[in-house]
Design a protein around this motif. Structure first.
Motif, mmCIF file in Angstrom:
data_model
loop_
_atom_site.group_PDB
_atom_site.id
_atom_site.type_symbol
_atom_site.label_atom_id
_atom_site.label_comp_id
_atom_site.label_asym_id
_atom_site.label_seq_id
_atom_site.Cartn_x
_atom_site.Cartn_y
_atom_site.Cartn_z
ATOM 1 N N HIS A 50 -5.313 45.730 32.273
ATOM 2 C CA HIS A 50 -4.781 44.808 33.162
ATOM 3 C C HIS A 50 -5.575 43.493 32.852
ATOM 4 C CE1 HIS A 50 -6.596 46.267 36.756
ATOM 5 N NE2 HIS A 50 -7.041 44.949 36.895
ATOM 6 N N VAL A 51 -5.489 42.348 32.748
ATOM 7 C CA VAL A 51 -6.706 40.732 32.939
ATOM 8 C C VAL A 51 -6.479 40.683 34.559
ATOM 9 C CG1 VAL A 51 -6.648 38.465 32.263
ATOM 10 C CG2 VAL A 51 -5.578 39.946 30.440
ATOM 11 N N GLU A 52 -7.399 40.598 34.980
ATOM 12 C CA GLU A 52 -7.542 39.991 36.489
ATOM 13 C C GLU A 52 -7.543 38.673 36.338
ATOM 14 O OE1 GLU A 52 -11.509 41.926 37.798
ATOM 15 O OE2 GLU A 52 -10.273 43.737 37.334
ATOM 16 N N PRO A 53 -7.575 38.215 37.909
ATOM 17 C CA PRO A 53 -6.927 36.871 37.973
ATOM 18 C C PRO A 53 -8.184 36.232 38.068
ATOM 19 C CG PRO A 53 -6.447 38.042 39.602
ATOM 20 C CD PRO A 53 -7.154 38.509 38.921
ATOM 21 N N GLY A 54 -8.107 34.706 36.922
ATOM 22 C CA GLY A 54 -9.434 34.034 36.157
ATOM 23 C C GLY A 54 -9.772 34.293 35.398
ATOM 24 N N GLU A 55 -9.453 35.742 34.665
ATOM 25 C CA GLU A 55 -10.024 36.113 33.147
ATOM 26 C C GLU A 55 -9.182 36.086 32.161
ATOM 27 O OE1 GLU A 55 -11.940 40.619 33.234
ATOM 28 O OE2 GLU A 55 -9.775 40.454 34.183
ATOM 29 N N THR A 56 -9.799 36.214 31.010
ATOM 30 C CA THR A 56 -9.167 35.826 29.716
ATOM 31 C C THR A 56 -8.501 37.184 29.276
ATOM 32 O OG1 THR A 56 -11.168 35.771 28.438
ATOM 33 C CG2 THR A 56 -10.109 33.105 29.129
ATOM 34 N N MET A 57 -7.877 37.043 28.126
ATOM 35 C CA MET A 57 -7.191 38.717 28.061
ATOM 36 C C MET A 57 -8.788 39.366 27.468
ATOM 37 S SD MET A 57 -3.372 38.216 26.072
ATOM 38 C CE MET A 57 -2.381 38.512 27.070
ATOM 39 N N ALA A 58 -9.948 38.344 26.457
ATOM 40 C CA ALA A 58 -10.742 38.671 25.747
ATOM 41 C C ALA A 58 -11.794 38.961 26.956
ATOM 42 C CB ALA A 58 -11.401 37.100 25.099
ATOM 43 N N GLU A 59 -12.113 38.528 28.066
ATOM 44 C CA GLU A 59 -12.729 38.872 28.966
ATOM 45 C C GLU A 59 -12.457 40.477 29.645
ATOM 46 O OE1 GLU A 59 -14.858 34.027 30.496
ATOM 47 O OE2 GLU A 59 -12.445 35.818 31.181
ATOM 48 N N ALA A 60 -10.922 39.960 29.102
ATOM 49 C CA ALA A 60 -10.939 41.785 30.345
ATOM 50 C C ALA A 60 -10.789 43.065 29.614
ATOM 51 C CB ALA A 60 -9.435 41.353 30.646
ATOM 52 N N ALA A 61 -10.317 42.433 27.849
ATOM 53 C CA ALA A 61 -10.683 43.500 26.921
ATOM 54 C C ALA A 61 -12.601 43.949 26.703
ATOM 55 C CB ALA A 61 -10.340 43.071 25.448
ATOM 56 N N VAL A 62 -13.349 43.197 27.205
ATOM 57 C CA VAL A 62 -14.521 43.525 26.988
ATOM 58 C C VAL A 62 -14.639 44.466 28.337
ATOM 59 C CG1 VAL A 62 -17.029 42.615 27.682
ATOM 60 C CG2 VAL A 62 -15.246 41.699 25.667
ATOM 61 N N ARG A 63 -14.396 44.176 29.716
ATOM 62 C CA ARG A 63 -14.030 44.659 31.172
ATOM 63 C C ARG A 63 -14.136 45.901 31.188
ATOM 64 N NH1 ARG A 63 -11.039 45.237 35.132
ATOM 65 N NH2 ARG A 63 -9.926 43.750 34.100
ATOM 66 N N GLU A 64 -12.510 45.729 30.732
ATOM 67 C CA GLU A 64 -11.564 47.439 30.594
ATOM 68 C C GLU A 64 -12.827 48.023 29.311
ATOM 69 O OE1 GLU A 64 -9.351 48.546 31.966
ATOM 70 O OE2 GLU A 64 -8.796 46.942 33.355
ATOM 71 N N LEU A 65 -12.860 47.665 28.497
ATOM 72 C CA LEU A 65 -13.912 48.186 28.017
ATOM 73 C C LEU A 65 -15.334 48.864 28.289
ATOM 74 C CD1 LEU A 65 -14.581 49.784 24.534
ATOM 75 C CD2 LEU A 65 -15.442 47.954 24.289
ATOM 76 N N ARG A 66 -15.791 48.797 28.735
ATOM 77 C CA ARG A 66 -16.592 48.842 29.591
ATOM 78 C C ARG A 66 -16.763 49.682 30.573
ATOM 79 N NH1 ARG A 66 -18.828 44.185 31.822
ATOM 80 N NH2 ARG A 66 -17.803 45.006 33.770
ATOM 81 N N GLU A 67 -15.177 49.728 31.424
ATOM 82 C CA GLU A 67 -15.304 50.149 32.347
ATOM 83 C C GLU A 67 -14.419 51.793 32.086
ATOM 84 O OE1 GLU A 67 -12.040 48.378 34.661
ATOM 85 O OE2 GLU A 67 -13.480 46.465 35.913
ATOM 86 N N GLU A 68 -14.262 51.861 30.961
ATOM 87 C CA GLU A 68 -13.112 52.784 30.576
ATOM 88 C C GLU A 68 -13.726 54.125 29.658
ATOM 89 O OE1 GLU A 68 -9.353 51.530 28.375
ATOM 90 O OE2 GLU A 68 -8.796 51.361 30.118
ATOM 91 N N THR A 69 -14.972 53.853 29.283
ATOM 92 C CA THR A 69 -15.851 54.071 27.936
ATOM 93 C C THR A 69 -17.654 53.809 28.442
ATOM 94 O OG1 THR A 69 -16.248 52.540 26.524
ATOM 95 C CG2 THR A 69 -13.986 53.152 26.343
ATOM 96 N N THR A 70 -18.213 52.984 29.006
ATOM 97 C CA THR A 70 -19.377 53.091 29.362
ATOM 98 C C THR A 70 -19.536 51.116 28.327
ATOM 99 O OG1 THR A 70 -20.348 55.070 28.743
ATOM 100 C CG2 THR A 70 -20.061 54.883 30.576
ATOM 101 N N LEU A 71 -19.190 51.538 27.215
ATOM 102 C CA LEU A 71 -19.204 50.976 25.739
ATOM 103 C C LEU A 71 -19.580 49.127 26.354
ATOM 104 C CD1 LEU A 71 -17.559 52.718 22.854
ATOM 105 C CD2 LEU A 71 -19.681 52.701 23.578
ATOM 106 N N VAL A 72 -20.628 48.799 25.469
ATOM 107 C CA VAL A 72 -21.258 46.777 25.811
ATOM 108 C C VAL A 72 -20.930 46.736 24.392
ATOM 109 C CG1 VAL A 72 -21.899 45.155 26.613
ATOM 110 C CG2 VAL A 72 -22.324 47.899 27.805
#
Length: 147
Positions: A50-72
């Motif tokens: 999901h996209v959090e409030p104030g976050e773009t879809m691109a920012e959400a993709a980067v954040r979710e990738l890090r949260e789910e996989t530890t990849l940066v």
């Protein structure tokens, strides 16, 4: 959604999910199963959420990738847009990927017999057998992987 490539492979999250009822299950709905019970489904998805409030879809993709996989990583570009479980989804090609993919975050915490998560690298030929969801993503990814 984050598309992480390693040569001819893409990073997927293999899933097994069983809901109490077919009515509560998006996969049962997608395959036309009306239940009453959900027998459970093996399928795969791309990392994302999901996209959090104030976050773009691109920012959400980067954040979710890090949260789910530890990849940066960073977003290189949009690959395609579509729907995922009847919600708008944007699929981003990730670049400058650092780290070793390891299940983490809410997915690691929620891992249970009826709700399993496993990271896996897949080739174009693996997408159909793994049941990549949504189905429309299979063509896009297979084309990208075969280039």
């Amino acid at each position: 959604m984050s598309v992480v490539l390693d040569g001819p492979r893409v990073l997927l999250m293999k899933r097994f999910r069983r809901h109490r009822t077919a009515a509560a299950c998006a996969v049962c709905a997608a395959v036309g199963w009306s239940g009453p019970d959900c027998g459970g489904h093996d399928y795969a998805v791309l990392p994302g959420g999901h996209v959090e409030p104030g976050e773009t879809m691109a920012e959400a993709a980067v954040r979710e990738l890090r949260e789910e996989t530890t990849l940066v990583a960073r977003v290189e570009r949009v690959l395609w847009t579509g729907l995922h479980n009847d919600r708008p989804a944007t699929y981003f090609l990730m670049a400058d990927v650092e780290g070793c993919a390891r299940l983490s975050g809410p997915e690691a915490e929620a891992n249970a017999p009826d709700n399993r998560f496993e990271l896996s690298w897949a080739t174009a030929d693996d997408l159909n057998p793994l049941g990549l969801h949504p189905v429309e993503a299979r063509h896009h990814l297979a084309e990208l992987l075969r280039r």
